[in-house]
Scaffold this motif. Structure first.
Motif, mmCIF file in Angstrom:
data_model
loop_
_atom_site.group_PDB
_atom_site.id
_atom_site.type_symbol
_atom_site.label_atom_id
_atom_site.label_comp_id
_atom_site.label_asym_id
_atom_site.label_seq_id
_atom_site.Cartn_x
_atom_site.Cartn_y
_atom_site.Cartn_z
ATOM 1 N N ALA A 1 -9.633 -5.117 1.612
ATOM 2 C CA ALA A 1 -8.404 -4.938 0.831
ATOM 3 C C ALA A 1 -8.330 -3.564 0.176
ATOM 4 O O ALA A 1 -7.243 -3.070 -0.116
ATOM 5 N N GLY A 2 -9.491 -2.935 -0.036
ATOM 6 C CA GLY A 2 -9.502 -1.651 -0.725
ATOM 7 C C GLY A 2 -9.566 -0.446 0.188
ATOM 8 O O GLY A 2 -9.805 0.673 -0.274
ATOM 9 N N GLU A 3 -9.357 -0.643 1.488
ATOM 10 C CA GLU A 3 -9.476 0.466 2.428
ATOM 11 C C GLU A 3 -8.331 1.462 2.344
ATOM 12 O O GLU A 3 -8.437 2.579 2.844
ATOM 13 N N MET A 4 -7.221 1.056 1.727
ATOM 14 C CA MET A 4 -6.056 1.932 1.566
ATOM 15 C C MET A 4 -5.645 1.925 0.095
ATOM 16 O O MET A 4 -5.977 0.978 -0.643
ATOM 17 N N PRO A 5 -4.912 2.939 -0.350
ATOM 18 C CA PRO A 5 -4.469 2.997 -1.752
ATOM 19 C C PRO A 5 -3.492 1.850 -2.068
ATOM 20 O O PRO A 5 -2.428 1.733 -1.451
ATOM 21 N N ILE A 6 -3.851 1.018 -3.027
ATOM 22 C CA ILE A 6 -3.035 -0.146 -3.369
ATOM 23 C C ILE A 6 -1.942 0.237 -4.363
ATOM 24 O O ILE A 6 -2.211 0.811 -5.423
ATOM 25 N N LEU A 7 -0.704 -0.090 -4.012
ATOM 26 C CA LEU A 7 0.412 0.116 -4.923
ATOM 27 C C LEU A 7 0.550 -1.071 -5.871
ATOM 28 O O LEU A 7 0.773 -0.895 -7.077
ATOM 29 N N GLY A 8 0.435 -2.275 -5.342
ATOM 30 C CA GLY A 8 0.557 -3.461 -6.179
ATOM 31 C C GLY A 8 0.517 -4.737 -5.351
ATOM 32 O O GLY A 8 0.423 -4.710 -4.124
ATOM 33 N N ILE A 9 0.631 -5.861 -6.049
ATOM 34 C CA ILE A 9 0.548 -7.180 -5.431
ATOM 35 C C ILE A 9 1.878 -7.923 -5.663
ATOM 36 O O ILE A 9 2.436 -7.880 -6.755
ATOM 37 N N VAL A 10 2.345 -8.606 -4.621
ATOM 38 C CA VAL A 10 3.540 -9.446 -4.773
ATOM 39 C C VAL A 10 3.233 -10.850 -4.293
ATOM 40 O O VAL A 10 2.368 -11.059 -3.431
ATOM 41 N N ARG A 11 3.938 -11.807 -4.888
ATOM 42 C CA ARG A 11 3.714 -13.226 -4.573
ATOM 43 C C ARG A 11 4.992 -13.859 -4.045
ATOM 44 O O ARG A 11 5.965 -14.001 -4.783
ATOM 45 N N PRO A 12 4.990 -14.271 -2.783
ATOM 46 C CA PRO A 12 6.194 -14.885 -2.202
ATOM 47 C C PRO A 12 6.543 -16.231 -2.814
ATOM 48 O O PRO A 12 7.726 -16.523 -3.015
ATOM 49 N N ASP A 13 5.526 -17.062 -3.090
ATOM 50 C CA ASP A 13 5.810 -18.413 -3.608
ATOM 51 C C ASP A 13 5.713 -18.458 -5.117
ATOM 52 O O ASP A 13 4.931 -19.212 -5.689
ATOM 53 N N ALA A 14 6.540 -17.648 -5.764
ATOM 54 C CA ALA A 14 6.487 -17.561 -7.230
ATOM 55 C C ALA A 14 6.841 -18.899 -7.858
ATOM 56 O O ALA A 14 6.356 -19.224 -8.923
ATOM 57 N N TYR B 1 0.810 -1.220 0.000
ATOM 58 C CA TYR B 1 0.000 0.000 0.000
ATOM 59 C C TYR B 1 0.846 1.274 0.000
ATOM 60 O O TYR B 1 1.983 1.272 0.480
ATOM 61 N N PHE B 2 0.253 2.310 -0.542
ATOM 62 C CA PHE B 2 0.813 3.665 -0.616
ATOM 63 C C PHE B 2 1.989 3.713 -1.601
ATOM 64 O O PHE B 2 2.651 2.714 -1.855
ATOM 65 N N ASP B 3 2.209 4.893 -2.135
ATOM 66 C CA ASP B 3 3.237 5.065 -3.167
ATOM 67 C C ASP B 3 4.635 4.728 -2.675
ATOM 68 O O ASP B 3 5.512 4.377 -3.464
ATOM 69 N N ASP B 4 4.858 4.863 -1.375
ATOM 70 C CA ASP B 4 6.190 4.581 -0.840
ATOM 71 C C ASP B 4 6.321 3.166 -0.273
ATOM 72 O O ASP B 4 7.290 2.850 0.415
ATOM 73 N N ALA B 5 5.324 2.320 -0.556
ATOM 74 C CA ALA B 5 5.342 0.916 -0.106
ATOM 75 C C ALA B 5 5.545 0.814 1.402
ATOM 76 O O ALA B 5 6.253 -0.062 1.893
ATOM 77 N N SER B 6 4.885 1.687 2.148
ATOM 78 C CA SER B 6 5.107 1.755 3.593
ATOM 79 C C SER B 6 4.204 0.826 4.397
ATOM 80 O O SER B 6 4.355 0.735 5.625
ATOM 81 N N HIS B 7 3.281 0.138 3.743
ATOM 82 C CA HIS B 7 2.402 -0.784 4.474
ATOM 83 C C HIS B 7 2.172 -2.032 3.632
ATOM 84 O O HIS B 7 2.170 -1.987 2.403
ATOM 85 N N VAL B 8 1.984 -3.152 4.323
ATOM 86 C CA VAL B 8 1.749 -4.419 3.634
ATOM 87 C C VAL B 8 0.715 -5.218 4.407
ATOM 88 O O VAL B 8 0.635 -5.127 5.637
ATOM 89 N N ALA B 9 -0.094 -5.977 3.669
ATOM 90 C CA ALA B 9 -1.109 -6.836 4.274
ATOM 91 C C ALA B 9 -1.164 -8.138 3.496
ATOM 92 O O ALA B 9 -0.669 -8.225 2.361
ATOM 93 N N MET B 10 -1.770 -9.150 4.072
ATOM 94 C CA MET B 10 -1.913 -10.435 3.388
ATOM 95 C C MET B 10 -3.351 -10.593 2.888
ATOM 96 O O MET B 10 -4.312 -10.463 3.664
ATOM 97 N N TYR B 11 -3.486 -10.879 1.605
ATOM 98 C CA TYR B 11 -4.812 -11.125 1.050
ATOM 99 C C TYR B 11 -5.273 -12.510 1.469
ATOM 100 O O TYR B 11 -4.522 -13.486 1.377
#
Length: 368
Positions: free
Chosen positions: A355-368, A324-334
């Motif tokens: 999931a939409g309560e904060m501005p989403i920067l993008g999604i990352v996947r740990p188990d690629a 979340y946020f442009d500076d990637a300062s927050h993260v959550a688990m979907y």
């Protein structure tokens, strides 16, 4: 570092002791533990806002809400800086300890080589100080001469090898000492970074708490209502976009394990710099969840954003991380159905949210 045995060993022990002190994490700023809130519907993942008949919307309180959001956001940025410095310091500490061990081992090896060289010198002294070649030339026995010639050649090779090994060992010790010095400088720099980040975190949280302490009880209740309304409106807008119809990915085996771990942490307090088991910050929760699932990931939300595989939001599946946020300062688990589990901020607990309560920067996947 000194070149003698005592100097090197003393330096190595000093390094190890100092590393132990510098590597110790800073005292966590324990936020008060609030009462866990009721879990919302995962699909909406935000409670329906309630209207207070006695308290009309207050623009001043809305300004307070935005001010609090900024203060806690700045604290989150500083927390990421603190966590990054702590992570680097731990790695540098481990490297210094390994270098210290190498210095001690190298000094022992050098002492052994010096003993061998001393033994050779003493043997030469016992023969009157004559070089082996000169002694050989004085022999009257031809066979002894031939046998001795082979031994002289072997001795010369051994001496040359001994000198070469001593030189390499001394060079290794010098390199280890230089590397340890560089690592020490880096450790000191990260210690200063941690201290500065810690100070900023405390300042931001203290300012937020002071701002909230100035509110009357009814104003605090209205402020909480405004926060719920803002979250509800953001989540509703996100869901109204139809995005949930496109998101139908199924969790991987590791993703399920990560979600199960995160779910089990609900209700535990947010504490900056914490990564369990009793409290967490946002990236402490996600990194520990995936570590328990057998997939270690970076410690901070910014490094998670930089290093993990990016996926399109429509391909999102439970266990993926939302940055979340442009500076990637927050993260959550979907966790599915438009919901996340996250550690929000000081004064709050690990919770289920939209999931939409904060501005989403993008999604990352740990188990690629």
């Amino acid at each position: 570092m000194g070149t003698g045995k005592r100097g090197l060993i003393t330096a190595a022990v000093t390094v190890v002791c100092a590393v132990t002190v510098l590597a110790a994490p800073g005292t966590a700023f324990a936020a008060p533990t609030p009462k866990p809130t009721a879990t919302a519907n995962p699909t909406a993942a935000s409670p329906t806002p309630t209207n207070s008949p006695t308290l009309p919307p207050n623009k001043d309180l809305e300004a307070v809400r935005k001010k609090l959001d900024k203060l806690y956001h700045d604290a989150a940025v500083a927390t990421d800086e603190y966590n990054a410095a702590q992570d680097k310091a731990q790695k540098q500490s481990a490297a210094i300890v390994e270098l210290a061990k190498k210095i001690v081992e190298g000094q022992k090896k050098l002492d052994e080589l010096k003993d061998r060289a001393g033994a050779a010198a003493r043997a030469q002294y016992r023969t009157g100080g004559l070089p082996p070649t000169a002694q050989l030339m004085l022999s009257d026995d031809p066979q002894q001469f031939l046998d001795g010639a082979g031994r002289v050649l072997q001795g010369q090779r051994a001496t040359k090898g001994l000198i070469g090994e001593m030189t390499r060992t001394q060079q290794d010790l010098q390199r280890y000492a230089a590397d340890a010095s560089d690592r020490w400088d880096e450790l000191e720099a990260n210690r200063r970074t941690k201290a500065a980040a810690k100070k900023k975190i405390k300042q931001q949280i203290a300012a937020a708490e002071k701002l909230q302490s100035q509110l009357e009880k009814k104003e605090k209740e209205r402020l909480a209502e405004l926060e719920r309304e803002a979250a509800y409106q953001a989540q509703t807008a996100w869901l109204d976009s139809g995005i949930l119809k496109e998101i139908n990915g199924k969790a991987s085996k590791q993703g399920k394990q990560a979600v199960e771990f995160a779910t089990a942490q609900i209700g535990k307090p947010y504490v900056w710099g914490a990564e369990g088991p009793e409290s967490y910050d946002c990236s402490g929760l996600t990194s520990q969840a995936w570590a328990k699932a057998g997939r270690p990931i970076p410690r901070t939300s910014q490094e998670q954003w930089k290093q993990l595989k990016h996926v399109d939001i429509k391909d999102m599946r439970p266990g993926d991380l939302i940055i979340y946020f442009d500076d990637a300062s927050h993260v959550a688990m979907y966790v599915g159905d438009g919901a996340i589990i996250h550690a929000p901020r000081p004064g709050r607990t690990v919770t289920l949210a939209g999931a939409g309560e904060m501005p989403i920067l993008g999604i990352v996947r740990p188990d690629a």
